[in-house]
Design an enzyme around this catalytic site. Structure first.
Site, PDB file in Angstrom:
ATOM      1  CG  ASN A 174      -1.883  -1.172   1.137  1.00  0.00           C
ATOM      2  OD1 ASN A 174      -3.028  -1.037   0.313  1.00  0.00           O
ATOM      3  ND2 ASN A 174      -1.678  -2.329   1.677  1.00  0.00           N
ATOM      4  CD  GLU A 175       4.783   1.496  -2.719  1.00  0.00           C
ATOM      5  OE1 GLU A 175       5.118   2.100  -1.490  1.00  0.00           O
ATOM      6  OE2 GLU A 175       5.633   0.868  -3.280  1.00  0.00           O
ATOM      7  N   PRO A 176       2.126   5.190  -0.845  1.00  0.00           N
ATOM      8  CG  PRO A 176       4.089   6.548  -0.453  1.00  0.00           C
ATOM      9  CD  PRO A 176       3.570   5.324  -0.762  1.00  0.00           C
ATOM     10  CB  SER A 178      -2.832   3.250   0.053  1.00  0.00           C
ATOM     11  OG  SER A 178      -1.908   2.633  -0.866  1.00  0.00           O
ATOM     12  CB  THR A 193       8.845   0.269  -3.115  1.00  0.00           C
ATOM     13  OG1 THR A 193       7.925   0.869  -2.351  1.00  0.00           O
ATOM     14  CG2 THR A 193       8.448  -1.317  -3.064  1.00  0.00           C
TER      15      THR A 193
END
Ligand code: F6R
Length: 642
Positions: A174-176, A178, A193
């Protein structure tokens, strides 16, 4: 809260959100001295849950993570299964994520990872293992994710969710950006990432751009969440997560309103937390010498004032009145701390002969010392301490270099091909070189290098190292290529340290009987090669400790290419002139296979020599800003006491 092994269990877990130690923190966290100890505690919690559910005749539903953080937890669970009869027959697992697209047989897949680290070694039923399928077709992906989510719900949700944290603040993938309520879905990976994953994929271009991940909502619905964070690399994001406001730009902050979450972190990862970094701001302190220096350096940096210009008011305004009460006036304290730092500076890393050494970092005697510089890879010696290395040789000490690993995986196929072709041109009948060329021509992404290719790559690094050590004036017989076996897997994942590795290190120390040992003190990263090499050295020292010659042996730790010691931690600062900086640069240049685009670049695009120069210049600037002399560059060391 800092825990030691005696009282771990009693205090490791308290109800989240209610007993945080400072007003700064919004997530319950526990700091352990070592990630190993901490992982064992987490494994014990999981095992207890499995047993509890077993006794109730219920399934135990675990949400699992991959990556470097949980490896030791899995190792411990496997040990408990093998040695203590812990059974996984009632366990159902859901993994957080998988790269997309990604085949199960790919060694980079999380499917492969989970089987390698856990599932192949325990009695879990294959039908109880759920890992997002990285090969589901694009058309089916949407429904597939919904079904994954529903399947978790069909078991009554996750009883326990194990997490790591990415430097973007991601949990799962869940990347920024999300959403708080997100469910299982496909997601585009953040550049940071992908850069972090690049070494495992032998370059960022090979890292998939997408993944399937459980959502924030999925994770948060778990009854219990434990997030693991190890090493300096995680310190900044952990501070932002634990102390910052809840925000989609740091998705892990969503855990702030989960009421049964614990972050289990090691001391390096905790180092940016306010209560650790600046404890005087949160409570009254027990002022140890190191804390005094830390506080004074911090204040000087905060106010951009040299130490000798700090005033009583500066101390009082910044939570340090207690320190002043202990020390008298700012004037007394400033001079004391200034002198302490001043005494770390020496142009004589091997000790200055015939000088009063009571305020010097090293002993004057013996005037000529035997020295071993341990270098995890064949280039850390010159990158991290090339200037000091040069001085030690020039000042007449008997300097030995010990390259702990072959460093073979960091040589590109193109570089190896070049050498194999040269061998073939010189001797067309050379069957090994021909076999290497054949292998390289048919090599695919999935292939591990053949033994002969690895050997060639290792030899390339050996000859580069010898060029550098000769340039710095070391005799070839003092250069030792230890080729520690733990490294020789041909893949990024290394084997475990065994007695073979430790024996090799022990024998060298015993043969040289050094007065000084230098080693890469990267205590931070739990699975990296530097840490394993340091463990091998520490274990060897433990074995040798009873021997008389070890009473006369001092160990100095340098930091690898990524971090420097904090100014207050430095116990020996070796300044370099501009000419010495250039000489060091040349020594690094001899490591040609690591120049002009290295294989394991990470997200720092600077070449190693640039990083080294930037860092040494910065250390010198920090010293100068504190009010000490203005040097071109400084290499820094911290003593290890055994
Ligand atoms: C892994 C995962 C990620 C990792 C995170 C930290 O399944 O979902 O969130 O937990 O990237 O990775 P490591 O532990 O390798 O630092």
């Amino acid at each position: 809260m800092k825990v030691d092994s005696t009282d771990l269990k009693s205090i490791a877990y308290t109800e989240a959100g209610k007993f945080e130690e400072t007003r700064f923190e919004k997530i319950h966290n526990v700091i352990f001295d070592s990630s190993n100890e901490a992982s064992i505690i987490v494994a014990e919690e999981i095992a207890a849950l499995i047993n509890e559910k077993e006794a109730l005749n219920q399934p135990c539903v675990l949400g699992l993570a991959t990556g470097s953080s949980p490896i030791k937890v899995y190792e411990e669970l496997v040990r408990m299964h093998k040695e203590e009869g812990l059974s996984f027959s009632n366990v159902v697992t859901f993994n957080l994520d998988e790269y997309y697209p990604m085949g199960k047989d790919n060694i980079q897949s999380y499917f492969y990872f989970m089987h390698e680290h856990l599932f192949n070694h325990v009695d879990i039923l294959p039908e109880n293992i759920n890992i997002p399928n990285g090969m589901v077709s694009a058309d089916d992906l949407y429904q597939y994710c919904i079904d994954y989510e529903l399947k978790i719900k069909s078991y009554g949700g996750l009883d326990f969710q194990l997490l790591g944290i990415g430097r973007t603040g991601h949990i799962g993938f869940n990347e920024p950006g999300s959403h708080l309520n997100s469910g299982t879905r496909s997601i585009t990976l953040d550049h940071v990432t992908r850069a972090d994953a690049a070494p495992a994929f032998l370059g960022i271009d090979n890292v998939p751009r997408k993944a399937i991940t459980m959502g924030i909502g999925t994770v948060k619905s778990a009854k219990r969440i434990v997030l693991l964070g190890w090493g300096l690399n995680k310190a900044k994001i952990l501070k932002d997560t634990i102390e910052g406001e809840e925000t989609s730009s740091v998705p892990a902050t969503y855990l702030q309103d989960h009421d049964n979450t614990t972050f289990v972190i090691d001391s390096e990862a905790s180092s940016e937390l306010t209560r650790v970094k600046t404890p005087w701001l949160v409570a009254s302190c027990h002022w140890t010498d190191i804390l005094k220096l830390k506080a004074v350096v911090w204040l000087s940096e905060l106010l951009s004032k040299p130490i000798l210009k700090l005033t009583d008011k500066d101390y009082n305004d910044n939570g340090m009145s207690g320190l002043l009460t202990e020390e008298g006036t700012a004037y007394d304290l400033n001079i004391k701390m200034f002198n302490k730092l001043q005494h770390t500076i020496t142009g004589w890393p091997g000790g200055k002969p015939n000088a009063d050494d009571s305020h010097r970092p090293e002993r004057a005697n013996p005037a000529k010392k035997r020295v071993i510089i341990f270098s995890p890879h064949p280039d850390d010696d010159v990158i991290s301490m090339g200037g000091t290395f040069d001085r030690l040789v020039e000042q007449g000490h008997e300097v030995h270099i010990a390259y702990q690993t072959s460093g073979n995986i960091a040589v590109s196929d193109e570089e190896a091909l070049k050498f194999a072709e040269i061998i073939c041109k010189l001797n067309p009948d050379n069957s090994e070189a021909k076999a290497i060329i054949d292998f390289l021509q048919s090599k695919t992404d999935k292939d591990i290098d053949s033994k002969a290719l690895r050997q060639l790559k290792g030899l390339i690094r050996q000859s580069e190292s010898l060029a550098a050590t000769r340039y710095l004036g070391v005799k070839d017989e003092n250069v030792h290529f230890l080729n520690l076996p733990f490294y020789e897997t041909g893949t990024i994942k290394k084997g475990n340290l065994t007695s073979d590795d430790i024996d090799i290190v022990t024998s060298l120390i015993e043969a040289v009987k050094p007065h000084q040992i230098y080693a890469a003190g990267d205590l931070a990263d739990p699975h990296g090669t530097h840490k394993v090499c340091l463990d091998a050295l520490f274990e060897a020292i433990d074995v040798l400790k009873p021997k008389a010659f070890m009473n006369d042996c001092w160990v100095w730790l340098y930091r690898g290419a990524w971090h420097e010691w904090e100014s207050y931690e430095i116990e020996m600062a070796v300044p370099m002139s501009p000419d010495q900086v250039l000489k060091k640069r040349h020594a690094i240049f001899y490591h040609q296979s690591q120049k002009d685009g290295v294989m394991f670049q990470g997200d720092d695009s600077r070449e190693f020599w640039v990083r080294a120069e930037d860092r040494n210049r910065l250390t010198a600037k920090k010293y100068n800003d504190l009010g000490l002399a203005d040097y071109a560059a400084i290499e820094a060391f911290k003593r290890y006491h055994f």
